[in-house]
Structures are given as C-alpha cells and as structure tokens.
Design a protein around this motif. Structure first.
Motif, PDB file in Angstrom:
ATOM      1  N   GLY A 307       0.806  -1.210   0.000  1.00 15.07           N
ATOM      2  CA  GLY A 307       0.000   0.000   0.000  1.00 15.07           C
ATOM      3  C   GLY A 307       0.839   1.258   0.000  1.00 15.07           C
ATOM      4  O   GLY A 307       0.567   2.213  -0.742  1.00 15.07           O
ATOM      5  N   MET A 308       1.878   1.283   0.812  1.00 17.40           N
ATOM      6  CA  MET A 308       2.711   2.480   0.896  1.00 17.40           C
ATOM      7  C   MET A 308       3.483   2.725  -0.392  1.00 17.40           C
ATOM      8  O   MET A 308       3.710   3.876  -0.792  1.00 17.40           O
ATOM      9  N   ARG A 309       3.852   1.667  -1.077  1.00 20.92           N
ATOM     10  CA  ARG A 309       4.564   1.849  -2.351  1.00 20.92           C
ATOM     11  C   ARG A 309       3.591   2.235  -3.479  1.00 20.92           C
ATOM     12  O   ARG A 309       3.967   2.994  -4.383  1.00 20.92           O
ATOM     13  N   GLN A 310       2.375   1.729  -3.433  1.00 20.39           N
ATOM     14  CA  GLN A 310       1.382   2.188  -4.398  1.00 20.39           C
ATOM     15  C   GLN A 310       1.178   3.692  -4.256  1.00 20.39           C
ATOM     16  O   GLN A 310       1.068   4.414  -5.254  1.00 20.39           O
ATOM     17  N   LEU A 311       1.128   4.165  -3.027  1.00 19.65           N
ATOM     18  CA  LEU A 311       0.947   5.590  -2.773  1.00 19.65           C
ATOM     19  C   LEU A 311       2.028   6.414  -3.458  1.00 19.65           C
ATOM     20  O   LEU A 311       1.737   7.414  -4.130  1.00 19.65           O
ATOM     21  N   ARG A 312       3.278   6.013  -3.316  1.00 14.85           N
ATOM     22  CA  ARG A 312       4.369   6.781  -3.918  1.00 14.85           C
ATOM     23  C   ARG A 312       4.389   6.637  -5.436  1.00 14.85           C
ATOM     24  O   ARG A 312       4.720   7.593  -6.144  1.00 14.85           O
ATOM     25  N   ARG A 313       4.032   5.470  -5.931  1.00 16.67           N
ATOM     26  CA  ARG A 313       4.093   5.258  -7.376  1.00 16.67           C
ATOM     27  C   ARG A 313       2.973   5.983  -8.113  1.00 16.67           C
ATOM     28  O   ARG A 313       3.170   6.530  -9.208  1.00 16.67           O
ATOM     29  N   GLU A 314       1.779   6.018  -7.513  1.00 19.17           N
ATOM     30  CA  GLU A 314       0.604   6.495  -8.238  1.00 19.17           C
ATOM     31  C   GLU A 314      -0.023   7.761  -7.668  1.00 19.17           C
ATOM     32  O   GLU A 314      -0.896   8.343  -8.308  1.00 19.17           O
ATOM     33  N   GLY A 315       0.376   8.183  -6.479  1.00 17.06           N
ATOM     34  CA  GLY A 315      -0.327   9.277  -5.823  1.00 17.06           C
ATOM     35  C   GLY A 315      -1.733   8.876  -5.437  1.00 17.06           C
ATOM     36  O   GLY A 315      -2.628   9.717  -5.273  1.00 17.06           O
ATOM     37  N   PHE A 316      -1.922   7.597  -5.241  1.00 18.07           N
ATOM     38  CA  PHE A 316      -3.233   7.008  -4.956  1.00 18.07           C
ATOM     39  C   PHE A 316      -2.990   5.729  -4.171  1.00 18.07           C
ATOM     40  O   PHE A 316      -1.940   5.094  -4.313  1.00 18.07           O
ATOM     41  N   MET A 317      -3.960   5.357  -3.339  1.00 19.32           N
ATOM     42  CA  MET A 317      -3.909   4.065  -2.669  1.00 19.32           C
ATOM     43  C   MET A 317      -5.322   3.511  -2.578  1.00 19.32           C
ATOM     44  O   MET A 317      -6.272   4.256  -2.324  1.00 19.32           O
ATOM     45  N   HIS A 318      -5.444   2.213  -2.837  1.00 15.20           N
ATOM     46  CA  HIS A 318      -6.724   1.533  -2.699  1.00 15.20           C
ATOM     47  C   HIS A 318      -7.286   1.799  -1.307  1.00 15.20           C
ATOM     48  O   HIS A 318      -6.559   1.800  -0.315  1.00 15.20           O
ATOM     49  N   ASN A 319      -8.592   2.014  -1.198  1.00 16.67           N
ATOM     50  CA  ASN A 319      -9.182   2.383   0.085  1.00 16.67           C
ATOM     51  C   ASN A 319      -8.958   1.317   1.158  1.00 16.67           C
ATOM     52  O   ASN A 319      -8.691   1.634   2.321  1.00 16.67           O
ATOM     53  N   ARG A 320      -9.065   0.048   0.808  1.00 25.18           N
ATOM     54  CA  ARG A 320      -8.824  -1.005   1.794  1.00 25.18           C
ATOM     55  C   ARG A 320      -7.373  -0.952   2.281  1.00 25.18           C
ATOM     56  O   ARG A 320      -7.098  -1.115   3.472  1.00 25.18           O
ATOM     57  N   ALA A 321      -6.452  -0.678   1.363  1.00 24.20           N
ATOM     58  CA  ALA A 321      -5.046  -0.558   1.760  1.00 24.20           C
ATOM     59  C   ALA A 321      -4.835   0.656   2.652  1.00 24.20           C
ATOM     60  O   ALA A 321      -3.990   0.627   3.561  1.00 24.20           O
ATOM     61  N   GLY A 340       0.794  10.009  10.194  1.00 28.27           N
ATOM     62  CA  GLY A 340       0.286   9.343   9.006  1.00 28.27           C
ATOM     63  C   GLY A 340      -0.467  10.289   8.096  1.00 28.27           C
ATOM     64  O   GLY A 340      -0.314  10.250   6.863  1.00 28.27           O
ATOM     65  N   LEU A 341      -1.278  11.150   8.685  1.00 28.44           N
ATOM     66  CA  LEU A 341      -2.038  12.112   7.893  1.00 28.44           C
ATOM     67  C   LEU A 341      -1.097  13.002   7.085  1.00 28.44           C
ATOM     68  O   LEU A 341      -1.343  13.269   5.902  1.00 28.44           O
ATOM     69  N   ARG A 342      -0.019  13.470   7.703  1.00 28.08           N
ATOM     70  CA  ARG A 342       0.914  14.349   6.989  1.00 28.08           C
ATOM     71  C   ARG A 342       1.562  13.632   5.816  1.00 28.08           C
ATOM     72  O   ARG A 342       1.751  14.227   4.743  1.00 28.08           O
ATOM     73  N   HIS A 343       1.899  12.348   5.998  1.00 26.08           N
ATOM     74  CA  HIS A 343       2.515  11.612   4.893  1.00 26.08           C
ATOM     75  C   HIS A 343       1.508  11.395   3.756  1.00 26.08           C
ATOM     76  O   HIS A 343       1.844  11.568   2.578  1.00 26.08           O
ATOM     77  N   PHE A 344       0.301  11.011   4.093  1.00 20.89           N
ATOM     78  CA  PHE A 344      -0.730  10.856   3.058  1.00 20.89           C
ATOM     79  C   PHE A 344      -0.955  12.182   2.341  1.00 20.89           C
ATOM     80  O   PHE A 344      -1.130  12.231   1.117  1.00 20.89           O
ATOM     81  N   ASP A 345      -0.987  13.269   3.103  1.00 18.27           N
ATOM     82  CA  ASP A 345      -1.223  14.577   2.507  1.00 18.27           C
ATOM     83  C   ASP A 345      -0.102  14.953   1.543  1.00 18.27           C
ATOM     84  O   ASP A 345      -0.329  15.643   0.551  1.00 18.27           O
ATOM     85  N   GLU A 346       1.092  14.470   1.811  1.00 19.95           N
ATOM     86  CA  GLU A 346       2.234  14.766   0.943  1.00 19.95           C
ATOM     87  C   GLU A 346       2.126  14.064  -0.407  1.00 19.95           C
ATOM     88  O   GLU A 346       2.603  14.584  -1.418  1.00 19.95           O
ATOM     89  N   TRP A 347       1.482  12.889  -0.442  1.00 18.98           N
ATOM     90  CA  TRP A 347       1.507  12.079  -1.656  1.00 18.98           C
ATOM     91  C   TRP A 347       0.150  11.921  -2.352  1.00 18.98           C
ATOM     92  O   TRP A 347       0.114  11.718  -3.569  1.00 18.98           O
ATOM     93  N   LEU A 348      -0.942  11.991  -1.646  1.00 21.62           N
ATOM     94  CA  LEU A 348      -2.239  11.711  -2.273  1.00 21.62           C
ATOM     95  C   LEU A 348      -2.678  12.838  -3.199  1.00 21.62           C
ATOM     96  O   LEU A 348      -2.794  13.988  -2.777  1.00 21.62           O
TER      97      LEU A 348
END
Length: 434
Positions: A307-321, A340-348
C-alpha cells in the motif's frame, strides 16, 4: 451590462456547476482562478496535487474557450486579485462554490469585505455542510443517522451547462505556470491525468465496466475495481451529484461518507490537528525509525508495504489498503495518526483535508467510529482481500516470485530461502493468534 467574477476554487468543471450557471445568467462573466500563495507556500501543495491542479486548469481553460470565454489565472491573495480584476472590468458581483473549511471561511470573509455582491453556490459536496442537522446539536457525529438523513433528503437538481459565456473585452487571461514554477518536487511516475475530460472518461468507463460489481469487488485489492475518481472529486473535475445519480447504493454510501466528513470538519475545524474524541490522554510512540520504515514501504509486512509503495508510485492508494496501513501505523506501531495524515497529505492526489483527517481519526479511534478499539490485523486483512498475493507482488517486486502460501508471511520461509530475499524482516511481531 452587469459583470460577475466567477471565482473557481474546488469546482474545476463546466458541467453541473451551479456557480457558473448563476453567473452566466446574470450577464457578462469573468472566470478566474487564483493560485493562492498561502496554499502554495504551505504543506498542502505537494507535487502530485500541483500537477493534477495544473492539468485541471488547462482543461478548464479549454472548456471555457470552447464556450466563448476564457480563464483568467492570477497568483497571489484571492481577495486582492478579485479586487484588482473587479476594478479592471467594472464587476459588481462575485460568485463562487460554497466551501466550509476553516481556510475557505477565512477567504470568504475577506472577499465579503470588497464591497461586491457575493453569492456562494453548492457543488463541492452533494449535501452542503450544515445542510443536514440532527434534532440536537449542530452536526451528525455518527454516520448511520447521517446516512438516513442524507438518503431521505431532496438534493438539488443538476445545473445546466451554459451554451455560451460572455466575457467583457480586454481581460488578459494570463499564462498557466509550469510545474517547476510552483513546486520543486517530482510527481509520482504513474499519477493520473487531471481535468474534467479525463475525469468524465474515467467516470464513464467505471460506470460501464465496474460499477454494477462495486459492492462485491470493492475490497478486492488485486482486482482494483474501485472508481479511482477521488482526485477528480477533490478538485471538482466531476460532479459528486452527477456521480451519485448514476451509481449503485453501495457507492452512493461512499459519497455520503465524503459529505459526512465535510460536515464534521465544518463543525470541528481542528479535525486535522486535534482528536475529535479524545481517548483518555493516550500516549503515542515516538519511533522515528519505525515511522520512516512505514513511509518507505519497508516494514517487512508485505500488505502494508504494498500500500505504501502504491501511494508513492501512483499518488493514490486503494481504500482497503489505506485502512490497513493506517491501522498498522496507529495500532501496531502506536504512532500518532497526525504523522500518518501528513505523509498521506504529501503524496495523495486526492488529499482532501476533511476526508483525510476524518478517515485517519476513524482508524485511530479518536474520530467518528462507534468502535474506537477496532484493530485491523494486517495478516487477516491480507488473507481476506489479497488471497493470492497479487496486490503484494504488483507493488513489492522483491516478493514477485514467492508462492501465494508465503507471500504475506515471507519470514515463515525456510532460512535458506529467506537469505535470498532483498526484503526486511517485520519491524513488529505479527505472529500472535490471528
């Protein structure tokens, strides 16, 4: 002739845009977007969202030009730029989409001091924040009663798309900046293309191919049957109302969750910063090494790392992940949800303040979950939602050749096989009874 400035904010579309419809009905219109320095200089303008925004602005400008108008693009303080454009064009009115975030309310207050006739129109959410309230209190604190009220409400009709836009002469549209002018970072390599045309193509494809199967397959990580429309909703490239009118109930419920978080954030503006429901002074761990491993997708827990690598690769993560990775950070590692919120905010690309904070607090047990002690076991979640390990193998190539029986527990491989893996052992012990 009356002239209205139409200030685009998070409604970057021409279809079902009530503010655009109202402005065009009043005479001449000056469409405007202001690249807000207060946002660009802060943490809420990371490369993925900036690039998605620039895509959306380019597409919006093309759509407005096709209707006879254009998009004026300025950079600075929104109130100052609106005042300057009003003086240049003689505009006496201002229309914009209604937004209830803490920042949006400050912006609206500043715009209200300009002496223009200001009108705020719906469109960012389906039910306007504050539009649905319980018998007692100013907002719903639990989703289920909100959902009942949301489904029973009569939502507004879809706004018409103007046939033409009349702009006053002499307005300089200004250039769209390049990405490098707004951010020094690089976007994710597989980031989706932004803008209304791309969003509508994605919406049409998903409605045709996967919407009917949504309730059954939405949690299947490898199947990837989610809509992937969240960044287009974040930037208003597609209408949430149009989407709700075309989708099955299970997906409408997700759109209602989005509205729910927006009404919570409107009532509790500190949602990204403070516990909505404090849980007895819980102390969080300060383990920078574990936090770094989580961010990098190197925890040694494959479903989390995928999940964390999908986030960096796509700027997206599956909701279940998202739920699995957030639970792992807050429950297994005991690290503060704000990290966690700050990291998601950086990439999503879809990093919306209300949704991001609302979901993080839900998982951490400080938000609107009626079961605050809920823990999502990463191993159980992997067994249920990535049974054959395909999701893990897609995003964690070190495990691409591992058999399904071991892909989620590579530490259980024989010692000789473990030594050939370029993959870390788990940073926490997960082998308690699952």
């Amino acid at each position: 002739m009356n002239t209205t400035i139409l200030l685009f904010t998070r409604d970057l579309r021409v279809r079902d845009n009530p503010a655009l419809e109202a402005a065009c009905a009043g005479g001449q219109v000056v469409p405007l977007f202001v690249l807000d320095e207060a946002i660009l200089s802060g943490p809420h303008a990371p490369p993925n969202r900036v690039r998605f925004l620039l895509d959306a602005l380019g597409a919006l400008r093309d759509s407005l030009r096709a209707l006879g108008g254009d998009l004026a693009v300025r950079r600075g303080d929104p109130a100052r730029e609106v005042a300057r454009l009003a003086a240049e064009t003689g505009a006496r009115a201002l229309a914009l989409a209604d937004d209830r975030s803490a920042y949006a309310r400050r912006r609206l207050a500043a715009l209200g001091d300009l002496g223009l006739e200001v009108s705020a129109h719906p469109g960012i959410t389906i039910a306007p924040p504050g539009g649905l309230t319980p018998a007692t209190g100013d907002h719903y604190r639990v989703f289920t009663p909100f959902w009942r009220a949301w489904t029973a409400a009569r939502h507004r009709p879809v706004a018409g798309t103007p046939g033409t836009i009349r702009m006053p002469p002499g307005v300089d549209p200004g250039p769209l900046p390049r990405l490098a002018e707004l951010t020094s970072g690089a976007p994710s390599p597989d980031l989706a293309t932004g803008g209304e045309p791309a969003g509508r193509r994605r919406m049409a494809a998903w409605l045709d191919e996967a919407a009917a199967d949504y309730d059954r397959a939405r949690d299947d990580l490898a199947a990837d049957r989610t809509s992937r429309l969240s960044p287009y909703l974040k930037f208003g490239c597609v209408s949430p109302l149009e989407l709700a009118n075309a989708t099955p109930e299970g997906f409408r419920r997700q759109l209602a969750w989005r509205d729910f978080h927006h009404q919570v954030a409107a009532a509790f503006p500190d949602l990204p910063r403070r516990d909505y429901r404090p849980r007895g002074g819980r102390r969080w761990n300060r383990d920078e090494g574990a936090l770094a491993a989580w961010r990098e997708g190197m925890t040694g827990v494959p479903i989390v790392d995928a999940g964390m690598r999908q986030l960096r690769r796509e700027g997206f993560m599956h909701n279940r992940a998202r739920m699995i990775t957030a639970s792992f950070l807050t429950r297994n590692l005991g690290i503060d949800w704000r990290s966690g919120l700050r990291h998601f905010d950086e990439w999503l690309a879809d990093g919306d303040v209300a949704d991001n904070a609302g979901n993080w607090q839900w998982v951490a047990g400080t938000g609107n979950d009626t079961r605050p002690n809920r823990v999502l076991s990463p191993l159980r979640q992997a067994a249920r939602f990535d049974r054959d390990g395909e999701y893990v193998r897609t995003y964690v190539p070190e495990l691409a050749d591992i058999a399904p029986s071991h892909v989620h527990r590579p530490w259980a491989l024989p010692a000789a096989a473990r030594r050939t893996l370029d993959y870390p052992p788990p940073i926490v012990d997960l082998e308690w009874p699952q």
